[in-house]
Design a protein around this motif. Structure first.
Motif, PDB file in Angstrom:
ATOM      1  N   PRO A 196     -15.458 -48.334   4.710  1.00 17.13           N
ATOM      2  CA  PRO A 196     -16.922 -48.194   4.670  1.00 17.13           C
ATOM      3  C   PRO A 196     -17.543 -49.287   3.803  1.00 17.13           C
ATOM      4  O   PRO A 196     -16.893 -49.819   2.901  1.00 17.13           O
ATOM      5  N   LYS A 197     -18.779 -49.615   4.084  1.00 13.48           N
ATOM      6  CA  LYS A 197     -19.454 -50.714   3.387  1.00 13.48           C
ATOM      7  C   LYS A 197     -19.449 -50.499   1.878  1.00 13.48           C
ATOM      8  O   LYS A 197     -19.204 -51.426   1.098  1.00 13.48           O
ATOM      9  N   GLU A 198     -19.735 -49.274   1.440  1.00 16.99           N
ATOM     10  CA  GLU A 198     -19.788 -48.991   0.006  1.00 16.99           C
ATOM     11  C   GLU A 198     -18.421 -49.191  -0.647  1.00 16.99           C
ATOM     12  O   GLU A 198     -18.323 -49.722  -1.754  1.00 16.99           O
ATOM     13  N   ALA A 199     -17.373 -48.770   0.050  1.00 17.98           N
ATOM     14  CA  ALA A 199     -16.017 -48.928  -0.484  1.00 17.98           C
ATOM     15  C   ALA A 199     -15.638 -50.405  -0.574  1.00 17.98           C
ATOM     16  O   ALA A 199     -14.995 -50.835  -1.544  1.00 17.98           O
ATOM     17  N   ARG A 200     -16.040 -51.193   0.419  1.00 18.00           N
ATOM     18  CA  ARG A 200     -15.730 -52.625   0.398  1.00 18.00           C
ATOM     19  C   ARG A 200     -16.410 -53.308  -0.783  1.00 18.00           C
ATOM     20  O   ARG A 200     -15.795 -54.128  -1.467  1.00 18.00           O
ATOM     21  N   ILE A 201     -17.668 -52.973  -1.020  1.00 16.45           N
ATOM     22  CA  ILE A 201     -18.394 -53.578  -2.143  1.00 16.45           C
ATOM     23  C   ILE A 201     -17.723 -53.201  -3.457  1.00 16.45           C
ATOM     24  O   ILE A 201     -17.529 -54.048  -4.346  1.00 16.45           O
ATOM     25  N   ALA A 202     -17.360 -51.927  -3.601  1.00 19.58           N
ATOM     26  CA  ALA A 202     -16.715 -51.468  -4.836  1.00 19.58           C
ATOM     27  C   ALA A 202     -15.368 -52.162  -5.039  1.00 19.58           C
ATOM     28  O   ALA A 202     -15.024 -52.563  -6.164  1.00 19.58           O
ATOM     29  N   MET A 219      -7.166 -60.456  -2.623  1.00 27.24           N
ATOM     30  CA  MET A 219      -8.336 -59.589  -2.590  1.00 27.24           C
ATOM     31  C   MET A 219      -8.935 -59.544  -1.190  1.00 27.24           C
ATOM     32  O   MET A 219      -9.234 -58.465  -0.650  1.00 27.24           O
ATOM     33  N   LEU A 220      -9.102 -60.715  -0.574  1.00 32.78           N
ATOM     34  CA  LEU A 220      -9.644 -60.762   0.794  1.00 32.78           C
ATOM     35  C   LEU A 220      -8.740 -60.018   1.765  1.00 32.78           C
ATOM     36  O   LEU A 220      -9.213 -59.272   2.629  1.00 32.78           O
ATOM     37  N   ARG A 221      -7.431 -60.204   1.636  1.00 32.83           N
ATOM     38  CA  ARG A 221      -6.495 -59.533   2.535  1.00 32.83           C
ATOM     39  C   ARG A 221      -6.532 -58.026   2.340  1.00 32.83           C
ATOM     40  O   ARG A 221      -6.465 -57.270   3.315  1.00 32.83           O
ATOM     41  N   SER A 222      -6.655 -57.584   1.101  1.00 30.35           N
ATOM     42  CA  SER A 222      -6.643 -56.148   0.829  1.00 30.35           C
ATOM     43  C   SER A 222      -7.917 -55.462   1.327  1.00 30.35           C
ATOM     44  O   SER A 222      -7.855 -54.386   1.926  1.00 30.35           O
ATOM     45  N   VAL A 223      -9.055 -56.088   1.100  1.00 34.30           N
ATOM     46  CA  VAL A 223     -10.325 -55.456   1.484  1.00 34.30           C
ATOM     47  C   VAL A 223     -10.559 -55.567   2.979  1.00 34.30           C
ATOM     48  O   VAL A 223     -10.975 -54.599   3.628  1.00 34.30           O
TER      49      VAL A 223
END
Length: 221
Positions: free
Chosen positions: A33-39, A95-99
């Motif tokens: 979800p967008k909120e989870a990605r930002i966090a 970080m990019l790969r994980s998110v």
């Protein structure tokens, strides 16, 4: 006709997302979800910055103050340099790969990133091993410490740590020694477009560990 069209659209909507929709053999993509990605981005960025700044402070302090130019602190300096590179070079792509749950930076950079990851983690582990040996002689054999842990000996051990780790990291990844003997399984079940995983079979890990520790004299018959 309308029923078939609706059924086809439903199947397309329910199909799992892929990293590359137009490529065969693409990895599955997990969409946060967008909120989870930002966090997650905020968390990983803060962790990366803290790692870089903390180790940079250690490096600057040891280099600046001459009274800190001791064999033990040079080992700590080497450890801090490795951890600094982890925070500044390895963690951002991770970080990019994980998110995003996909690797979009290309196959070559995947190998470079994986090699650096293995190399720098190996350097950190080996530096900790050497520091423990340094502390052992300092506590248990204080009279012999200064004759054994000289600056030249320390520089040699640091060089061995970085050289062996680089050989293991880049050699195993680029020569594909980690999948030696199980190539069919790897390419059939593990490898996919949009993925970047470090895959090692058991005997490769054992061989790498032995080859890494033997030059430091940390293995005994």
């Amino acid at each position: 006709m309308d029923f078939q069209k609706t059924l086809s659209q439903t199947v397309m909507l329910e199909s799992p997302p892929l990293c590359y929709e137009s490529l065969n053999g693409s990895c599955l993509k997990f969409v946060y979800p967008k909120e989870a990605r930002i966090a997650l981005y905020i968390l990983f960025v803060v962790m990366s910055l803290l790692t870089v700044l903390g180790n940079l402070l250690v490096i600057i302090t040891i280099i600046h103050f001459k009274q800190l130019h001791t064999p033990t602190n040079y080992l700590i300096l080497s450890l801090a340099a490795a951890d600094l590179l982890v925070g500044g070079v390895v963690m951002p792509p991770s970080m990019l790969r994980s998110v995003e749950s996909c690797w979009y930076l290309g196959t070559l950079f995947c190998k470079i990133h994986s090699s650096l990851d293995v190399t720098l983690c190996s350097v950190s582990i080996l530096n900790l091993c050497v520091i423990s040996v340094d502390r052992y002689y300092a506590v248990c054999h204080p009279l012999l410490y200064h004759s054994i842990m000289t600056l030249n000996a320390t520089a040699f051990m640091i060089g061995v740590c970085w050289t062996v780790s680089a050989f293991v990291g880049f050699g195993v990844i680029f020569l594909e020694l980690g999948i030696l003997g199980v190539e069919d399984y790897y390419y059939s079940n593990v490898a996919c477009e949009g993925g970047c995983t470090v895959f090692f079979i058991l005997h490769c890990i054992s061989t790498a560990a032995l080859g890494t520790l033997q030059p430091l004299g940390l293995l005994y018959e």
